[in-house]
Design a protein around this motif. Structure first.
Motif, PDB file in Angstrom:
ATOM      1  N   UNK A   1      71.827  31.053  61.344  1.00 24.52           N
ATOM      2  CA  UNK A   1      71.334  30.029  62.265  1.00 24.52           C
ATOM      3  C   UNK A   1      71.592  30.425  63.720  1.00 24.52           C
ATOM      4  N   UNK A   2      72.771  30.987  63.971  1.00 20.24           N
ATOM      5  CA  UNK A   2      73.105  31.404  65.335  1.00 20.24           C
ATOM      6  C   UNK A   2      72.187  32.531  65.798  1.00 20.24           C
ATOM      7  N   UNK A   3      71.903  33.477  64.894  1.00 26.13           N
ATOM      8  CA  UNK A   3      71.010  34.581  65.242  1.00 26.13           C
ATOM      9  C   UNK A   3      69.616  34.060  65.566  1.00 26.13           C
ATOM     10  N   UNK A   4      69.133  33.102  64.763  1.00 27.21           N
ATOM     11  CA  UNK A   4      67.821  32.520  65.045  1.00 27.21           C
ATOM     12  C   UNK A   4      67.786  31.792  66.372  1.00 27.21           C
ATOM     13  N   UNK A   5      68.864  31.067  66.680  1.00 27.08           N
ATOM     14  CA  UNK A   5      68.922  30.347  67.960  1.00 27.08           C
ATOM     15  C   UNK A   5      68.913  31.320  69.136  1.00 27.08           C
ATOM     16  N   UNK A   6      69.674  32.407  69.015  1.00 28.64           N
ATOM     17  CA  UNK A   6      69.707  33.401  70.087  1.00 28.64           C
ATOM     18  C   UNK A   6      68.337  34.039  70.274  1.00 28.64           C
TER      19      UNK A   6
ATOM     20  N   UNK B   1      65.468  32.715  69.606  1.00 33.15           N
ATOM     21  CA  UNK B   1      64.595  31.723  70.232  1.00 33.15           C
ATOM     22  C   UNK B   1      64.866  31.629  71.728  1.00 33.15           C
ATOM     23  N   UNK B   2      66.148  31.644  72.126  1.00 35.99           N
ATOM     24  CA  UNK B   2      66.494  31.575  73.541  1.00 35.99           C
ATOM     25  C   UNK B   2      65.991  32.797  74.302  1.00 35.99           C
ATOM     26  N   UNK B   3      66.074  33.959  73.672  1.00 26.51           N
ATOM     27  CA  UNK B   3      65.573  35.177  74.320  1.00 26.51           C
ATOM     28  C   UNK B   3      64.066  35.079  74.539  1.00 26.51           C
ATOM     29  N   UNK B   4      63.346  34.581  73.524  1.00 22.40           N
ATOM     30  CA  UNK B   4      61.892  34.444  73.655  1.00 22.40           C
ATOM     31  C   UNK B   4      61.530  33.431  74.739  1.00 22.40           C
TER      32      UNK B   4
ATOM     33  N   UNK C   1      63.363  32.555  77.298  1.00 25.01           N
ATOM     34  CA  UNK C   1      63.727  33.130  78.593  1.00 25.01           C
ATOM     35  C   UNK C   1      62.660  34.100  79.080  1.00 25.01           C
ATOM     36  N   UNK C   2      62.114  34.890  78.159  1.00 26.94           N
ATOM     37  CA  UNK C   2      61.047  35.822  78.544  1.00 26.94           C
ATOM     38  C   UNK C   2      59.796  35.063  78.996  1.00 26.94           C
ATOM     39  N   UNK C   3      59.480  33.967  78.291  1.00 23.80           N
ATOM     40  CA  UNK C   3      58.320  33.169  78.684  1.00 23.80           C
ATOM     41  C   UNK C   3      58.529  32.533  80.055  1.00 23.80           C
ATOM     42  N   UNK C   4      59.730  32.035  80.306  1.00 20.00           N
ATOM     43  CA  UNK C   4      60.012  31.426  81.607  1.00 20.00           C
ATOM     44  C   UNK C   4      59.931  32.465  82.726  1.00 20.00           C
ATOM     45  N   UNK C   5      60.469  33.662  82.473  1.00 20.65           N
ATOM     46  CA  UNK C   5      60.404  34.715  83.489  1.00 20.65           C
ATOM     47  C   UNK C   5      58.958  35.084  83.795  1.00 20.65           C
ATOM     48  N   UNK C   6      58.132  35.163  82.755  1.00 22.28           N
ATOM     49  CA  UNK C   6      56.717  35.478  82.954  1.00 22.28           C
ATOM     50  C   UNK C   6      56.025  34.364  83.728  1.00 22.28           C
ATOM     51  N   UNK C   7      56.358  33.104  83.427  1.00 24.80           N
ATOM     52  CA  UNK C   7      55.747  31.982  84.131  1.00 24.80           C
ATOM     53  C   UNK C   7      56.147  31.977  85.604  1.00 24.80           C
ATOM     54  N   UNK C   8      57.404  32.286  85.893  1.00 28.65           N
ATOM     55  CA  UNK C   8      57.857  32.357  87.286  1.00 28.65           C
ATOM     56  C   UNK C   8      57.102  33.459  88.033  1.00 28.65           C
TER      57      UNK C   8
END
Length: 601
Positions: free
Chosen positions: A385-390, A392-395, A397-404
């Motif tokens: 579960x922790x690996x899946x959460x991490x 998801x957070x990485x994905x 974060x990448x989407x937010x960086x691209x949007x910025x």
């Protein structure tokens, strides 16, 4: 300064490295191991069967001869690839070959691990993994491509699609390969065949692989030749091609939902377990304006390759065959000829700690040991579960960086557009403002243009973009020369547009364009034109051809339009191509005046 021999190191491949970091670099090179790639690093995977050759029987000799020719193209000293002689080439960042064999003809397996540069991405190593298995007259092949770090090592799904092994095309020249019964040729569908195809193939409960359907254009013909598309999809999804535009209506009728159909030159790939009640985004769709883009096709190939990896991995190589062939060693128990007294056996059993019964443990320890498997299972679930959460957070974060990055680029473009409008209005006002009864001509003496003479020029903006965005833009010399001859004054706006082109090019390389180039540029407020009129004469088409540094000719009909007039002071065109073969960057051939077209004067 005296020469320090301690700063010199030589790698196993004979490369001499000199410098303070020589030892560290050699240690890094030595740490690279040439082993079959891990499943997590696989990018592309397919399995094939080689049909027996007429007259000679097994296809293995022809396959081995082809492997020898391919390996010698990059390693002159490569020995012949044979059934019985393994060999190894020392591994480095972009080199390394391992050939291993086990068994004899008729019950034989060969394994090739080949480290080499990525076919498209510069500075990126890949590993091709091939396992040939021969059992009597049946020869099967497992072929995969991997990269250090998997998808992240090749910049995303597009790089994965571009990593399709070229070894496959060479093997198809000497062996008749089939994948799940498909020989790699497109299957044509007439109007009477479509309904049966939907029932027997698309809706089949036994279908384990995706199936691709290509629609023709309304006037006939295809965006991409079906044979070329079938070659790219070989091993991943068999291709069926509708012969006429009317067949697309039959497909829609058979499915019952036009959102799940394919028409107007589109390519649709249907996953296994397809049903007519599925959502349209459950199955891959590439519209005709995107199908012509090699990067969009590479993104599709990358997605299908990952789909195959999840279904076909892992690959069993030579080591697995050796372990299966090893026979367990029989344990010989010596039985004494004279009987041993029971009292002696009891004494030995009491003195041996191994023979101590489990009941000798305290009750608390025994209870803790009994609960240990359940606790370990719970811990493993929590780690998953922790690996899946991490992930998801990485994905996210990448989407937010691209949007910025997108918002910053769009804001900069709008700001330069507003500044350009203000300058134009200021120029008009100065023209209309009387001075001593005479209307001034301020078009040549505005503050902006006076500053432009001492500030950066248009050619400076082009050169800066070439230097700063070299990973996304290939700026030819013709672009610099045309920029130097252009009187276009709004240098800042051109610089921002080139920056936006680099941003779009990077997103395209990573497979992040959902709606194609037109939608990506439109989202940033840039006027993108995908080509020129089909009626353009051959004489005028020559304007769009430019020569690169390697004397390679680039056809650049795509362009960015800045300004709607033909006045070169207020109108500029950036002519480029996004479809240059084996070139992931946008190739810019012209930055300057509007080209002569049929409607211009």
């Amino acid at each position: 300064m005296a020469y320090n021999s301690l700063r010199e190191q030589v790698t196993a491949t004979g490369i001499r490295i000199v410098g303070a970091a020589a030892a560290e670099l050699v240690a890094q090179a030595a740490s690279i191991q040439l082993e079959p790639p891990a499943t997590r690093d696989l990018l592309w995977l397919a399995r094939f069967r080689a049909r027996p050759r007429l007259g000679t029987g097994s296809a293995v000799p022809a396959i081995l001869a082809t492997l020898s020719d391919l390996l010698r193209a990059s390693w002159d000293a490569c020995p012949a690839v044979t059934r019985d002689t393994p060999f190894v080439r020392p591994v480095s960042r972009f080199q390394g070959i391992s050939w291993d064999v086990v068994g004899e003809a008729g019950a034989w397996r060969g394994e090739l691990v080949w480290r080499h540069p990525h076919p498209v991405l510069a500075g990126t190593p890949c590993t091709t993994h091939l396992v040939i298995d021969e059992q009597q007259q049946v020869t099967s092949l497992a072929l995969a491509t991997a990269a250090d770090g998997g998808l992240s090592g090749v910049r995303g799904i597009v790089g994965a699609g571009q990593s399709r092994p070229r070894l496959l095309d060479a093997l198809r020249q000497v062996a008749m390969l089939t994948s799940d019964g498909w020989d790699g040729s497109p299957q044509m569908l007439g109007e009477l065949d479509v309904a049966l195809f939907v029932r027997d193939v698309m809706l089949s409960d036994t279908r384990a692989w995706p199936v691709a359907v290509l629609a023709p254009l309304e006037q006939g013909g295809f965006i991409v030749p079906p044979e070329e598309l079938a070659t790219d999809l070989f091993g991943l999804a068999p291709l069926s091609v509708m012969e006429r535009h009317s067949c697309t209506f039959r497909l829609t009728d058979a499915i019952g939902d036009r959102r799940l159909s394919a028409y107007w030159g589109a390519l649709r790939v249907y996953k296994p377990e397809f049903s007519c009640a599925d959502r349209s985004d459950d199955h891959w769709l590439v519209m005709r304006e995107r199908l012509d883009d090699p990067f969009e096709r590479a993104a599709l190939i990358g997605q299908l390759g990952q789909f195959a990896v999840n279904r076909l991995a892992p690959i069993e190589g030579v080591q697995a065959r050796r372990r299966a062939m090893e026979k367990p060693v029989a344990t010989v128990v010596s039985i004494p000829s004279t009987p041993v007294p029971a009292a002696a056996v009891a004494t030995v059993a009491a003195a041996s700690p191994v023979a101590a019964p489990a009941a000798a443990f305290p009750v608390e320890i025994a209870g803790a040991l009994a609960e240990l498997p359940g606790a370990m299972h719970q811990l493993a679930a929590q780690l998953r579960d922790l690996s899946g959460t991490i992930s998801h957070l990485v994905a996210v974060n990448a989407q937010l960086a691209d949007e910025v990055a997108r918002l910053r680029t769009a804001t900069a473009i709008r700001a330069t557009t507003s500044n350009a409008m203000e300058r134009r209005l200021g120029g008009i006002e100065s023209l209309l403002r009387p001075s001593g009864g005479v209307v001034e001509d301020a078009s040549s003496s505005t503050p902006h243009e006076e500053e432009g003479e001492s500030g950066p020029t248009l050619v400076d903006a082009v050169r800066q973009a070439s230097s700063e965005y070299g990973d996304a833009l290939l700026v030819l010399e013709s672009a610099e020369s045309t920029a130097a001859a252009s009187p276009f004054a709004d240098v800042d706006r051109v610089g921002v547009v080139l920056q936006a082109m680099a941003y779009v090019a990077r997103r395209r390389q990573e497979g992040g364009l959902d709606g194609g180039l037109r939608a990506a540029f439109q989202e940033l407020g840039i006027d993108y034109r995908s080509g020129i009129a089909k009626s353009t004469s051959e004489k005028l088409k020559r304007q769009y051809r430019f020569v690169g540094p390697d004397q390679r000719e680039y056809d650049c009909p795509e362009h960015i339009a800045i300004g709607a007039t033909y006045d070169p002071k207020h109108c500029l065109r950036i002519y480029f191509t996004s479809r240059a073969p084996s070139e992931p960057r946008f190739v810019i051939g012209h930055v300057g005046r509007h080209f002569t077209v049929m409607t211009s004067t």
